[in-house]
Write a protein that holds these residues in place. Structure first.
Motif, mmCIF file in Angstrom:
data_model
loop_
_atom_site.group_PDB
_atom_site.id
_atom_site.type_symbol
_atom_site.label_atom_id
_atom_site.label_comp_id
_atom_site.label_asym_id
_atom_site.label_seq_id
_atom_site.Cartn_x
_atom_site.Cartn_y
_atom_site.Cartn_z
ATOM 1 N N SER A 1 -13.517 7.679 6.869
ATOM 2 C CA SER A 1 -12.475 7.912 7.872
ATOM 3 C C SER A 1 -11.091 7.767 7.238
ATOM 4 C CB SER A 1 -12.633 6.951 9.044
ATOM 5 O OG SER A 1 -12.591 5.617 8.602
ATOM 6 N N GLY A 2 -10.971 6.919 6.226
ATOM 7 C CA GLY A 2 -9.695 6.780 5.511
ATOM 8 C C GLY A 2 -9.327 8.051 4.771
ATOM 9 N N ASP A 3 -10.330 8.709 4.160
ATOM 10 C CA ASP A 3 -10.083 9.981 3.474
ATOM 11 C C ASP A 3 -9.622 11.049 4.468
ATOM 12 O OD1 ASP A 3 -10.965 8.851 1.081
ATOM 13 O OD2 ASP A 3 -13.032 9.536 1.375
ATOM 14 N N ILE A 4 -10.274 11.090 5.623
ATOM 15 C CA ILE A 4 -9.925 12.081 6.643
ATOM 16 C C ILE A 4 -8.521 11.811 7.178
ATOM 17 C CG2 ILE A 4 -10.540 12.962 8.927
ATOM 18 C CD1 ILE A 4 -13.495 12.372 8.160
ATOM 19 N N ALA A 5 -8.189 10.540 7.413
ATOM 20 C CA ALA A 5 -6.848 10.178 7.900
ATOM 21 C C ALA A 5 -5.786 10.563 6.881
ATOM 22 C CB ALA A 5 -6.779 8.683 8.206
ATOM 23 N N ALA A 6 -6.067 10.346 5.586
ATOM 24 C CA ALA A 6 -5.107 10.710 4.541
ATOM 25 C C ALA A 6 -4.917 12.221 4.478
ATOM 26 C CB ALA A 6 -5.577 10.179 3.191
ATOM 27 N N ALA A 7 -6.003 12.973 4.622
ATOM 28 C CA ALA A 7 -5.899 14.435 4.598
ATOM 29 C C ALA A 7 -5.138 14.953 5.817
ATOM 30 C CB ALA A 7 -7.290 15.059 4.533
ATOM 31 N N LEU A 8 -5.356 14.332 6.964
ATOM 32 C CA LEU A 8 -4.606 14.729 8.163
ATOM 33 C C LEU A 8 -3.125 14.401 8.014
ATOM 34 C CD1 LEU A 8 -7.049 13.659 11.016
ATOM 35 C CD2 LEU A 8 -6.366 15.984 10.428
ATOM 36 N N GLU A 9 -2.828 13.255 7.396
ATOM 37 C CA GLU A 9 -1.435 12.872 7.178
ATOM 38 C C GLU A 9 -0.752 13.844 6.232
ATOM 39 O OE1 GLU A 9 1.102 9.015 5.671
ATOM 40 O OE2 GLU A 9 -0.876 8.694 6.571
ATOM 41 N N ALA A 10 -1.481 14.342 5.245
ATOM 42 C CA ALA A 10 -0.926 15.317 4.315
ATOM 43 C C ALA A 10 -0.570 16.615 5.028
ATOM 44 C CB ALA A 10 -1.914 15.592 3.179
ATOM 45 N N GLY B 1 0.542 16.596 8.122
ATOM 46 C CA GLY B 1 1.582 16.304 9.093
ATOM 47 C C GLY B 1 1.116 15.616 10.361
ATOM 48 N N TYR B 2 -0.147 15.189 10.434
ATOM 49 C CA TYR B 2 -0.658 14.488 11.611
ATOM 50 C C TYR B 2 -0.811 13.014 11.270
ATOM 51 C CZ TYR B 2 -1.979 19.201 13.042
ATOM 52 O OH TYR B 2 -1.958 20.523 13.362
ATOM 53 N N GLU B 3 -0.152 12.154 12.045
ATOM 54 C CA GLU B 3 -0.293 10.718 11.799
ATOM 55 C C GLU B 3 -1.370 10.169 12.718
ATOM 56 O OE1 GLU B 3 2.820 8.062 11.212
ATOM 57 O OE2 GLU B 3 4.182 9.566 10.380
ATOM 58 N N ILE B 4 -2.562 10.009 12.166
ATOM 59 C CA ILE B 4 -3.711 9.511 12.908
ATOM 60 C C ILE B 4 -4.189 8.235 12.225
ATOM 61 C CG2 ILE B 4 -6.054 10.005 13.694
ATOM 62 C CD1 ILE B 4 -4.068 11.889 14.947
ATOM 63 N N ASP B 5 -4.319 7.168 12.987
ATOM 64 C CA ASP B 5 -4.833 5.908 12.451
ATOM 65 C C ASP B 5 -6.315 6.090 12.144
ATOM 66 O OD1 ASP B 5 -5.279 3.310 11.751
ATOM 67 O OD2 ASP B 5 -5.095 2.497 13.779
ATOM 68 N N ARG B 6 -6.759 5.588 11.002
ATOM 69 C CA ARG B 6 -8.151 5.790 10.591
ATOM 70 C C ARG B 6 -9.134 5.155 11.572
ATOM 71 N NH1 ARG B 6 -10.568 1.432 8.682
ATOM 72 N NH2 ARG B 6 -9.310 -0.287 7.924
ATOM 73 N N ARG B 7 -8.679 4.146 12.332
ATOM 74 C CA ARG B 7 -9.566 3.513 13.310
ATOM 75 C C ARG B 7 -9.854 4.425 14.491
ATOM 76 N NH1 ARG B 7 -6.247 -1.983 13.851
ATOM 77 N NH2 ARG B 7 -4.612 -0.423 13.735
#
Length: 157
Positions: A95-104, A106-112
């Motif tokens: 989920s951390g990898d997915i959150a980092a890819a989403l942040e790249a 432009g989406y700020e999503i908490d990994r939780r």
């Protein structure tokens, strides 16, 4: 220990609820994570104000979450991982990898908030749920590829 929840917590309650929790859970997780405040007499007096503002805020947040869910449903993420025999991954997509890819993107999503039951350990295409709000969940398409190109089938003549 009684605490007042500042955020929604799975299997515990919603923002503004007064809940009774184990001392260690409150002291070590909820309070340091700013998910709750201690339910003292002063804080209980403020709870009504907090609930009213939370109700107004929830309406705005739900509308924003619904818009973000529409945008996220169009997002496709692709990860490349090292593979061994039988398409076995060395490592996984978390989920951390997915959150980092989403942040790249432009989406700020908490990994939780990424509801990944366990890390993705196989090659393929997955639809990962992202819980944006109480009743709003978006699904992000995640593709896990191997680092080796797929061997082309050869026809023997």
């Amino acid at each position: 220990m009684e605490v007042i929840l500042k955020e929604d917590v799975n299997k515990l309650g919603h923002r503004g609820d007064v809940v009774k929790v184990a001392n260690g859970y409150g002291r070590n997780y909820l309070l340091p994570g700013k998910l709750a405040i201690e339910a003292t007499a002063a804080n209980k007096a403020v709870i009504e104000q907090m609930k009213n503002s939370a109700a107004r805020k929830a309406v705005k947040e739900k509308a924003a979450a619904e818009l973000q869910a529409v945008e996220l449903s169009k997002v496709e993420l692709s990860f490349e991982r090292k593979v061994g025999d039988n398409d076995h991954l060395f490592g996984s997509v978390t989920s951390g990898d997915i959150a980092a890819a989403l942040e790249a993107q432009g989406y700020e999503i908490d990994r939780r908030k990424i509801a990944l039951e366990e890390p993705l350990k196989t090659i393929g295409e997955f639809h990962v749920p992202v819980k944006l709000f109480r009743d709003v969940t978006a699904h992000v398409k995640v593709t896990v590829n191997g680092d080796r190109p797929v061997a082309a089938a050869t026809v023997a003549e």
